[in-house]
Motif scaffolding. Structure first.
Motif, PDB file in Angstrom:
ATOM      1  N   ASP A  84       0.815  -1.208   0.000  1.00  0.00           N
ATOM      2  CA  ASP A  84       0.000   0.000   0.000  1.00  0.00           C
ATOM      3  C   ASP A  84       0.854   1.264   0.000  1.00  0.00           C
ATOM      4  OD1 ASP A  84      -2.270  -1.470  -0.060  1.00  0.00           O
ATOM      5  OD2 ASP A  84      -2.990  -0.958   1.936  1.00  0.00           O
ATOM      6  N   ILE A  85       1.896   1.277   0.832  1.00  0.00           N
ATOM      7  CA  ILE A  85       2.723   2.476   0.908  1.00  0.00           C
ATOM      8  C   ILE A  85       3.523   2.669  -0.370  1.00  0.00           C
ATOM      9  CG2 ILE A  85       4.678   1.341   2.025  1.00  0.00           C
ATOM     10  CD1 ILE A  85       3.434   4.907   2.699  1.00  0.00           C
ATOM     11  N   ASP A  86       3.943   1.578  -1.012  1.00  0.00           N
ATOM     12  CA  ASP A  86       4.695   1.699  -2.264  1.00  0.00           C
ATOM     13  C   ASP A  86       3.851   2.335  -3.367  1.00  0.00           C
ATOM     14  OD1 ASP A  86       6.985   0.681  -1.194  1.00  0.00           O
ATOM     15  OD2 ASP A  86       6.792  -1.320  -2.083  1.00  0.00           O
ATOM     16  N   ILE A  87       2.585   1.951  -3.430  1.00  0.00           N
ATOM     17  CA  ILE A  87       1.675   2.551  -4.419  1.00  0.00           C
ATOM     18  C   ILE A  87       1.530   4.043  -4.153  1.00  0.00           C
ATOM     19  CG2 ILE A  87      -0.729   2.623  -5.205  1.00  0.00           C
ATOM     20  CD1 ILE A  87      -0.851  -0.411  -4.656  1.00  0.00           C
ATOM     21  N   TYR A  88       1.437   4.401  -2.886  1.00  0.00           N
ATOM     22  CA  TYR A  88       1.271   5.812  -2.525  1.00  0.00           C
ATOM     23  C   TYR A  88       2.538   6.615  -2.827  1.00  0.00           C
ATOM     24  CZ  TYR A  88      -0.999   9.637  -0.036  1.00  0.00           C
ATOM     25  OH  TYR A  88      -1.623  10.824   0.277  1.00  0.00           O
ATOM     26  N   LEU A  89       3.681   6.043  -2.524  1.00  0.00           N
ATOM     27  CA  LEU A  89       4.947   6.725  -2.797  1.00  0.00           C
ATOM     28  C   LEU A  89       5.134   6.941  -4.295  1.00  0.00           C
ATOM     29  CD1 LEU A  89       7.321   4.856  -0.314  1.00  0.00           C
ATOM     30  CD2 LEU A  89       6.167   7.054   0.011  1.00  0.00           C
ATOM     31  N   LYS A  90       4.694   5.994  -5.086  1.00  0.00           N
ATOM     32  CA  LYS A  90       4.768   6.125  -6.540  1.00  0.00           C
ATOM     33  C   LYS A  90       3.920   7.291  -7.024  1.00  0.00           C
ATOM     34  CE  LYS A  90       4.152   3.498 -10.841  1.00  0.00           C
ATOM     35  NZ  LYS A  90       3.736   2.186 -11.427  1.00  0.00           N
ATOM     36  N   LEU A  91       2.736   7.467  -6.416  1.00  0.00           N
ATOM     37  CA  LEU A  91       1.865   8.589  -6.770  1.00  0.00           C
ATOM     38  C   LEU A  91       2.546   9.917  -6.445  1.00  0.00           C
ATOM     39  CD1 LEU A  91      -0.866   9.815  -7.622  1.00  0.00           C
ATOM     40  CD2 LEU A  91      -1.647   9.473  -5.258  1.00  0.00           C
ATOM     41  N   ILE A  92       3.153  10.002  -5.269  1.00  0.00           N
ATOM     42  CA  ILE A  92       3.845  11.230  -4.876  1.00  0.00           C
ATOM     43  C   ILE A  92       4.966  11.564  -5.852  1.00  0.00           C
ATOM     44  CG2 ILE A  92       5.293  12.304  -3.114  1.00  0.00           C
ATOM     45  CD1 ILE A  92       3.768  10.612  -1.034  1.00  0.00           C
ATOM     46  N   PHE A 118       5.573   5.687   8.290  1.00  0.00           N
ATOM     47  CA  PHE A 118       5.355   5.966   6.868  1.00  0.00           C
ATOM     48  C   PHE A 118       5.594   7.431   6.543  1.00  0.00           C
ATOM     49  CE2 PHE A 118       1.918   2.410   6.619  1.00  0.00           C
ATOM     50  CZ  PHE A 118       2.919   1.460   6.663  1.00  0.00           C
ATOM     51  N   ALA A 119       5.413   8.301   7.542  1.00  0.00           N
ATOM     52  CA  ALA A 119       5.508   9.738   7.299  1.00  0.00           C
ATOM     53  C   ALA A 119       6.869  10.134   6.733  1.00  0.00           C
ATOM     54  CB  ALA A 119       5.218  10.504   8.586  1.00  0.00           C
ATOM     55  N   SER A 120       7.936   9.538   7.269  1.00  0.00           N
ATOM     56  CA  SER A 120       9.272   9.888   6.774  1.00  0.00           C
ATOM     57  C   SER A 120       9.475   9.409   5.340  1.00  0.00           C
ATOM     58  CB  SER A 120      10.351   9.300   7.688  1.00  0.00           C
ATOM     59  OG  SER A 120      10.265   7.882   7.721  1.00  0.00           O
ATOM     60  N   ARG A 121       8.860   8.282   4.983  1.00  0.00           N
ATOM     61  CA  ARG A 121       8.984   7.784   3.617  1.00  0.00           C
ATOM     62  C   ARG A 121       8.195   8.664   2.656  1.00  0.00           C
ATOM     63  NH1 ARG A 121       7.909   1.574   3.246  1.00  0.00           N
ATOM     64  NH2 ARG A 121       8.834   1.982   1.198  1.00  0.00           N
ATOM     65  N   ILE A 122       7.075   9.178   3.122  1.00  0.00           N
ATOM     66  CA  ILE A 122       6.302  10.121   2.317  1.00  0.00           C
ATOM     67  C   ILE A 122       7.126  11.378   2.055  1.00  0.00           C
ATOM     68  CG2 ILE A 122       4.348  11.730   2.503  1.00  0.00           C
ATOM     69  CD1 ILE A 122       2.751   9.398   3.750  1.00  0.00           C
ATOM     70  N   GLN A 123       7.821  11.841   3.083  1.00  0.00           N
ATOM     71  CA  GLN A 123       8.701  13.000   2.912  1.00  0.00           C
ATOM     72  C   GLN A 123       9.823  12.694   1.932  1.00  0.00           C
ATOM     73  OE1 GLN A 123      10.145  15.773   6.217  1.00  0.00           O
ATOM     74  NE2 GLN A 123      11.886  14.393   6.021  1.00  0.00           N
ATOM     75  N   LEU A 130       2.347  17.519   4.553  1.00  0.00           N
ATOM     76  CA  LEU A 130       1.570  16.357   4.969  1.00  0.00           C
ATOM     77  C   LEU A 130       0.345  16.822   5.740  1.00  0.00           C
ATOM     78  CD1 LEU A 130       1.205  13.293   5.344  1.00  0.00           C
ATOM     79  CD2 LEU A 130       2.706  13.437   7.350  1.00  0.00           C
ATOM     80  N   GLU A 131      -0.821  16.320   5.328  1.00  0.00           N
ATOM     81  CA  GLU A 131      -2.068  16.618   6.022  1.00  0.00           C
ATOM     82  C   GLU A 131      -2.536  15.365   6.750  1.00  0.00           C
ATOM     83  OE1 GLU A 131      -5.320  19.104   4.148  1.00  0.00           O
ATOM     84  OE2 GLU A 131      -6.348  17.153   4.178  1.00  0.00           O
ATOM     85  N   LEU A 132      -2.757  15.488   8.045  1.00  0.00           N
ATOM     86  CA  LEU A 132      -3.246  14.373   8.846  1.00  0.00           C
ATOM     87  C   LEU A 132      -4.744  14.536   9.036  1.00  0.00           C
ATOM     88  CD1 LEU A 132      -0.464  14.384  11.607  1.00  0.00           C
ATOM     89  CD2 LEU A 132      -0.553  12.974   9.536  1.00  0.00           C
ATOM     90  N   ASN A 133      -5.495  13.645   8.429  1.00  0.00           N
ATOM     91  CA  ASN A 133      -6.956  13.691   8.524  1.00  0.00           C
ATOM     92  C   ASN A 133      -7.359  12.811   9.701  1.00  0.00           C
ATOM     93  OD1 ASN A 133      -9.719  13.595   8.158  1.00  0.00           O
ATOM     94  ND2 ASN A 133      -9.596  13.351   5.943  1.00  0.00           N
ATOM     95  N   VAL A 163       9.223  13.900  10.489  1.00  0.00           N
ATOM     96  CA  VAL A 163       9.342  14.726   9.284  1.00  0.00           C
ATOM     97  C   VAL A 163       9.758  16.152   9.615  1.00  0.00           C
ATOM     98  CG1 VAL A 163       7.591  13.368   8.075  1.00  0.00           C
ATOM     99  CG2 VAL A 163       6.906  15.448   9.299  1.00  0.00           C
ATOM    100  N   THR A 164      10.276  16.815   8.589  1.00  0.00           N
ATOM    101  CA  THR A 164      10.597  18.248   8.694  1.00  0.00           C
ATOM    102  C   THR A 164       9.707  19.080   7.774  1.00  0.00           C
ATOM    103  OG1 THR A 164      12.334  17.989   7.016  1.00  0.00           O
ATOM    104  CG2 THR A 164      12.991  17.803   9.332  1.00  0.00           C
ATOM    105  N   ILE A 165       8.982  18.419   6.863  1.00  0.00           N
ATOM    106  CA  ILE A 165       8.056  19.149   5.997  1.00  0.00           C
ATOM    107  C   ILE A 165       6.882  19.659   6.842  1.00  0.00           C
ATOM    108  CG2 ILE A 165       8.633  17.959   3.856  1.00  0.00           C
ATOM    109  CD1 ILE A 165       6.250  16.112   4.300  1.00  0.00           C
ATOM    110  N   PRO A 166       6.222  20.732   6.398  1.00  0.00           N
ATOM    111  CA  PRO A 166       5.098  21.269   7.182  1.00  0.00           C
ATOM    112  C   PRO A 166       3.950  20.284   7.296  1.00  0.00           C
ATOM    113  CG  PRO A 166       5.248  22.346   5.037  1.00  0.00           C
ATOM    114  CD  PRO A 166       6.491  21.538   5.191  1.00  0.00           C
ATOM    115  N   VAL A 167       3.328  20.270   8.463  1.00  0.00           N
ATOM    116  CA  VAL A 167       2.227  19.349   8.759  1.00  0.00           C
ATOM    117  C   VAL A 167       0.962  20.155   9.063  1.00  0.00           C
ATOM    118  CG1 VAL A 167       1.361  17.596  10.362  1.00  0.00           C
ATOM    119  CG2 VAL A 167       3.769  17.563   9.645  1.00  0.00           C
ATOM    120  N   ALA A 168      -0.148  19.720   8.486  1.00  0.00           N
ATOM    121  CA  ALA A 168      -1.460  20.284   8.804  1.00  0.00           C
ATOM    122  C   ALA A 168      -2.337  19.160   9.338  1.00  0.00           C
ATOM    123  CB  ALA A 168      -2.104  20.909   7.574  1.00  0.00           C
ATOM    124  N   ILE A 169      -3.356  19.518  10.100  1.00  0.00           N
ATOM    125  CA  ILE A 169      -4.312  18.510  10.540  1.00  0.00           C
ATOM    126  C   ILE A 169      -5.705  18.916  10.078  1.00  0.00           C
ATOM    127  CG2 ILE A 169      -2.956  17.772  12.519  1.00  0.00           C
ATOM    128  CD1 ILE A 169      -4.894  19.338  14.287  1.00  0.00           C
TER     129      ILE A 169
END
Length: 328
Positions: A84-92, A118-123, A130-133, A163-169
């Motif tokens: 699942d995370i690999d598919i998402y990383l590919k989209l990013i 997973f957050a660090s891999r997304i970064q 990154l938005e946390l819903n 992560v160091t990228i900005p985070v929103a919730i």
């Protein structure tokens, strides 16, 4: 010509229209069209913690012969998560290569478990933010409000360590002390808060005896809920505010900006009218700004927030009165 540029989560955006997390933001092809039609940023479709756990359980139930082997159990869990995370990383990665607007990843989360890694891999995949819903349904009678609300802080704390990228919730209005909770969350170091998220609403099929979904799409009438709270919180929080739900045209976007939102997130209107509606909304905003002699968006953002409006009591009024409602 009116200057629509604004800022959100530390990003310098060309305008205040962001396409929110939905099925529309789940492909590179759509994201390219979103940029072409003028959106300033895009929030990718969420990576669902619950969906990952569901797929793990489904896979494990189909592999019952392996339950006696802990190694097999671990392998199935890790493989499902990894897939699942690999598919998402590919989209990013694909989106970052294809467009120039900020790409904000999204995780729909209900706990602070090991998925936060997973957050660090997304970064690392290139996401700009990154938005946390987050929505914890307060349905367990054994858990009090403090226990439910603690989960929000646990999630934010653990993700921000990754992560160091900005985070929103992105939160809901389901708090006994919404203003207090929002204020405390804004102190955690997050850069944005989205008001509000939408969640699954159940209905019952009375002929087939099934639980089904209802109100999947937002309606213009839903603007009032977020508008009230954007107006009441935007000047008090220590982070930017994004307005979501019920924004279906340029006028609705203007209202949210006047209330204090830095940006608005849209999705339902794009399902119904297509990506071209982004440009239509931007033209409406420009025309309104010209009509009222506003040179830039910052000239009117928050002009009608509770801090600056002539009658702030109108936002706190909950009972109908002739003076406020205009009806008998």
């Amino acid at each position: 010509m009116a200057n629509l540029a604004t800022t959100y989560m530390g990003f310098n955006l060309k305008n205040p229209i962001i396409v929110g997390s939905s099925g529309l933001t789940n492909s590179v092809e759509n994201i390219i069209e979103i940029e072409k039609n003028g959106a300033a940023a895009v929030v990718l479709k969420s990576l669902f913690e619950e969906q990952i756990n569901h797929m793990i359980n489904k896979t494990m139930h189909s592999q019952e012969d392996n339950f006696g082997y802990p190694e097999a159990d671990d392998y199935i869990r890790n493989y499902t998560k990894q897939n699942d995370i690999d598919i998402y990383l590919k989209l990013i990665k694909g989106a970052k290569e294809a467009v120039n607007i900020p790409i904000i990843a999204s995780i729909n989360c209900v706990s602070s478990s090991d998925w936060v890694s997973f957050a660090s891999r997304i970064q690392d995949a290139g996401a700009d933010g990154l938005e946390l819903n987050i929505f914890i349904l307060p349905s367990d009678p054994k858990r009090d409000a403090v226990q439910n609300e603690t989960v929000y802080f646990d999630i934010v704390e653990k993700v921000m360590k990754e992560v160091t990228i900005p985070v929103a919730i992105k939160i809901s209005s389901y708090f006994s002390g919404l203003a207090n909770m929002a204020m405390k969350l804004s102190w955690t170091g997050i850069k944005g808060m989205v008001l509000f998220n939408r969640f699954f609403s159940p209905d019952i099929d009375i002929d087939n005896f099934k639980v089904t979904a209802t109100n999947v799409f937002s309606h213009p009438e839903e603007l009032a809920m977020s508008l009230r709270w954007v107006a009441m919180l935007s000047s008090r929080l220590h982070c930017d505010v994004a307005a979501s739900t019920g924004v279906h045209d340029g006028a609705a976007a203007i209202k949210q900006l006047l209330a204090g939102a830095k940006v608005v997130q849209i999705s339902t209107v794009l399902y119904k009218k297509g990506f071209g509606e982004i440009g239509s909304m931007l033209k409406d905003i420009e025309a309104w700004m010209d009509k009222h002699s506003f040179d830039k968006v910052d000239d009117f953002i928050g002009k009608m927030s509770v801090k600056d409006v002539e009658n702030p009591a109108a936002y706190e009024r909950v009972q109908f009165m002739k003076h406020f409602s205009g009806i008998e």
